[in-house]
Write an enzyme that holds these catalytic residues in place. Structure first.
Site, short mmCIF file in Angstrom:
data_model
loop_
_atom_site.label_atom_id
_atom_site.label_comp_id
_atom_site.label_asym_id
_atom_site.label_seq_id
_atom_site.Cartn_x
_atom_site.Cartn_y
_atom_site.Cartn_z
N VAL A 7 -1.58 -6.95 -5.02
CA VAL A 7 -1.32 -8.15 -4.21
C VAL A 7 -2.56 -9.03 -4.21
CG1 VAL A 7 -0.79 -9.01 -1.90
CG2 VAL A 7 0.38 -6.97 -2.79
N GLY B 240 0.81 -1.21 0.00
CA GLY B 240 0.00 0.00 0.00
C GLY B 240 0.84 1.27 0.00
N SER B 241 0.37 2.29 -0.71
CA SER B 241 1.10 3.56 -0.78
C SER B 241 0.28 4.71 -0.23
CB SER B 241 1.50 3.85 -2.24
OG SER B 241 0.34 4.00 -3.04
N GLY B 242 -0.70 4.40 0.63
CA GLY B 242 -1.49 5.44 1.29
C GLY B 242 -0.72 6.00 2.48
N PHE B 243 -1.43 6.61 3.40
CA PHE B 243 -0.77 7.18 4.57
C PHE B 243 -0.03 6.11 5.37
CE2 PHE B 243 -3.94 10.51 3.73
CZ PHE B 243 -3.09 11.61 3.71
N GLY B 244 -0.64 4.93 5.53
CA GLY B 244 0.00 3.86 6.29
C GLY B 244 1.28 3.39 5.62
N GLU C 73 -18.40 17.75 2.49
CA GLU C 73 -17.57 18.54 1.59
C GLU C 73 -18.05 18.43 0.13
OE1 GLU C 73 -13.95 16.82 3.06
OE2 GLU C 73 -13.48 18.58 4.27
N ASP D 187 -6.64 1.90 7.47
CA ASP D 187 -8.08 1.67 7.37
C ASP D 187 -8.47 0.20 7.41
OD1 ASP D 187 -8.74 4.30 7.33
OD2 ASP D 187 -9.11 4.44 5.18
#
Lengths: 450, 450
Positions: free
Chosen positions: B78, B10-14, B173, B311
């Protein structure tokens, strides 16, 4: 009596500038286009190589015309024009419409020409639309991504070879930008491959690059390209394009195969299919590039109420550049206004050459303005200034200048997103057997399966 | 002895912050992600509504990590994790790969949850990826475009009604931005319709908007939304979504139908399918949202070498926001480093709440930081400052600030391009019977037809 109805087909330089030139005329303008935006095509290669976002070179057409109450913008694909009843037939998906006109300005542009080899398009997309540019961005970046985890050296070399067909301004600019992307932006981002070793091959059938710029500028451009690391292959015709590479035949008859996954086609244009519609009904001639041969006043033979302008019109001495379309648009508008005012129409259309220019790499461009030839940094700044001037939209002008400044200072590129749609790409979609992707690219409809 | 191999999914915030936190560790980091970019998800709604370009909120992951020689970035999806043999199985299209690990950090995020009604997705896309945002941008703008040439008043009203399901920050938003788009940006651009009359309906099953912000801020937010012209429908559950509208059941049992072509789903999350892979092999529990229930040190039960964060992990008192994933990522990296150094690992993971905020419209936001509650202009500037601070990438920060300034000053939006692919959209593609589009959205492969 109701106002004269002017219908314009297309939102490129021809269509948009025709609408704008009619701002103060006592007419109702309806502009029908298959995209919602006005594309500044000369910078498309910067979207393809991650320098600019698509929004920066394509403001919404209706935003540009919002303060022109006599103009309405409609999103639709024109299928047919009925010259006898003066009706434009268009649709959006399955919404069919007919729009009547008193005067018609057809500025539907041109697509890429594969010189009778349309199957090349699957493997070597052209450079005509935002869809094209974003797909090419995905193909270029994806090649480096796949190379990073590919261990077979043959396959890896094939992934790191980029072929650009056509050495006009777009081809030269693409080739230069791909090399710069590889040697500066991507240089330190990979661990298994060396992006700076990427091969970029520029191919043209002519004996020089940038033929309309003349031999001297062509030679200079070739040198700059070679210093950048671009391999220039002249006097060479592409005879085959497939998934894994391209076959080239030189003037002396020898052929060579270049193994390359990513190919770009910037080699020729073909006037919109609407030209055929017009020719069939009016008896007008189409030239080799499918462009309509028009009268000296840019009208269709036998139809003084129909103007054909821009890339789909064949007019002597007018090159297929923005200035050609803009000047033709203004001429058509002037003629319509003269007729309304019952004054003398302008004389035959005459093109005023404002020169041509192409950028090769950072701080290096070539320009030809009349007999003046510019190269290097001077030409580059001239290029920069003129392009900023012609980009439509205040916001676009400001953000483009900033994006350029950031790219030139940091060597980084801000726009490297590729969507999953683009990553999967045209080839996978076409393999589904639906031919969906090709249709989508032309803004056409997708017929549901029963 | 070779170095410890840390694989991150994963390349998100985590994923990104875990990689960064291991910069100076004596490990080899391999980050595998299905997109090439790090997405700043909190601003996705601005891409969907034309304020920002996708590049501004999604710099390339490998660009961010280019000065970290111990980290390699790979593009791939993956499929499977073999916990026994410690191998991650992934692929890009038909390229299959296996990457062994000593430590594994799984940060594959979450998708949209339709609470068991996955068929809603075709008609109401979620807000999780760039693909989603660009498709929603196309749907929103296309509705106005089609309305402009639609004469049937019922159909026109249906085109000018926008439904947002879910009144968390993203839903609030989105609803606010669609109204602002209609009432300011598009106000003077159409000739047949009045965009300012567009209905925006915000629906939630809870008795208030922004439930985690508490009742007082919820009421204030609701008032601002209503002043903007957003219709807020609370205590209401969506029971059906189809091409032409949505059916809603209120708490008292009454149902109502809202006719609307464009629907947005921002109502719930569902942990990545990799959670199921991990649960099946380890016996770990999944919670109602398909998230993995982890040990107090964020590891998978029975597998201290496997961390599950962000998440897709269920951790008490940690909300599904960027800060949760970032703090978990740093904790996992710290634990790995402590083990390498044979020092005491940190105590159980504890979340430090830095507050939450949501912007409603120009100059109006709400924020809750501990017991402090902010509203209006003050909250809006706090929101602006903090979001700029957290956007990754120098170039992105600069151009985002400029894009915001231009949008706020001119009320125009620079990013209104929709590609032909997006204009045709998911629905047409799905009608082809291939289900291609849904698969593309998940970064999955398309199987060729035989």
């Amino acid at each position: 009596m109701s106002r004269q109805r002017v219908v314009i087909i297309g939102s490129g330089f021809g269509g948009l500038f025709a609408a704008k030139a009619l701002k103060h005329a006592d007419v109702d303008v309806t502009l029908i286009a298959k995209t919602t935006t006005h594309l500044f095509q000369p910078l498309l290669y910067q979207v393809a190589t991650g320098v600019l976002s698509e929004g920066e070179i394509a403001p919404a057409t209706r935003e540009i015309l919002r303060r022109q109450p006599n103009a309405q913008v409609l999103l639709g694909l024109v299928d047919d024009i009925d010259l006898t009843n003066r009706v434009v037939k268009w649709r959006f998906h399955n919404n069919y419409h007919e729009t009547p006109y008193d005067s018609l300005i057809v500025a539907a542009g041109a697509g890429q020409s594969y010189f009778g080899n349309d199957h090349f398009a699957t493997f070597a997309p052209g450079m005509k639309s935002i869809d094209d540019a974003l797909e090419l961005r995905a193909r270029i970046l994806k090649s480096f991504e796949i190379a990073e985890f590919t261990t077979d050296p043959v396959e890896r070399a094939r992934l790191l070879t980029f072929v650009v067909v056509g050495a006009g301004p777009t081809g030269v600019e693409m080739a230069g930008q791909i090399r710069e992307l590889a040697t500066s932006t991507l240089a330190h981002e990979f661990r298994s491959i060396d992006p700076t070793a990427a091969r970029v091959v520029l191919i043209d059938g002519a004996p020089q690059v940038l033929p309309p710029f003349g031999e001297s500028l062509g030679r200079k451009t070739e040198k700059v390209l070679e210093r950048l690391g671009v391999e220039v292959l002249l006097d060479s015709i592409v005879t085959e394009v497939d998934e894994e590479g391209i076959t080239v035949r030189a003037k002396d008859g020898t052929t060579q195969r270049i193994e390359a996954v990513c190919k770009v086609w910037a080699a020729g244009v073909k006037g919109s299919e609407l030209g055929e519609v017009l020719a069939e009904q009016s008896g007008a001639t189409l030239d080799r590039s499918n462009r309509v041969v028009v009268e000296p006043d840019l009208t269709l033979p036998g139809h003084p109420e129909v103007f054909v302008i821009g890339d789909m019109a064949a007019v002597d001495d007018v090159p297929g550049v923005a200035q050609g379309a803009i000047q033709e648009a203004r001429y058509a508008a002037k003629t319509i206004k003269a007729r309304l005012a019952h004054t003398d129409p302008p004389g035959p259309f005459a093109y005023r050459d404002k020169g041509s220019m192409a950028t090769i790499s950072k701080f290096s461009a070539v320009a030809k303005i009349g007999k003046i030839q510019l190269t290097g940094v001077v030409a580059w700044f001239a290029w920069l200034f003129l392009h900023l001037l012609y980009i439509a939209g205040f916001k676009q002008r400001i953000t483009t200048l900033l994006s350029w400044a950031l790219t030139f200072v940091t060597n980084g590129r801000s726009q490297r997103v590729v969507t999953n749609q683009q990553l999967v790409g045209r080839l996978a979609l076409e393999r589904l057997g639906s031919g969906v992707s090709g249709k989508l690219m032309q803004g056409e409809d997708v017929e549901p399966k029963q």
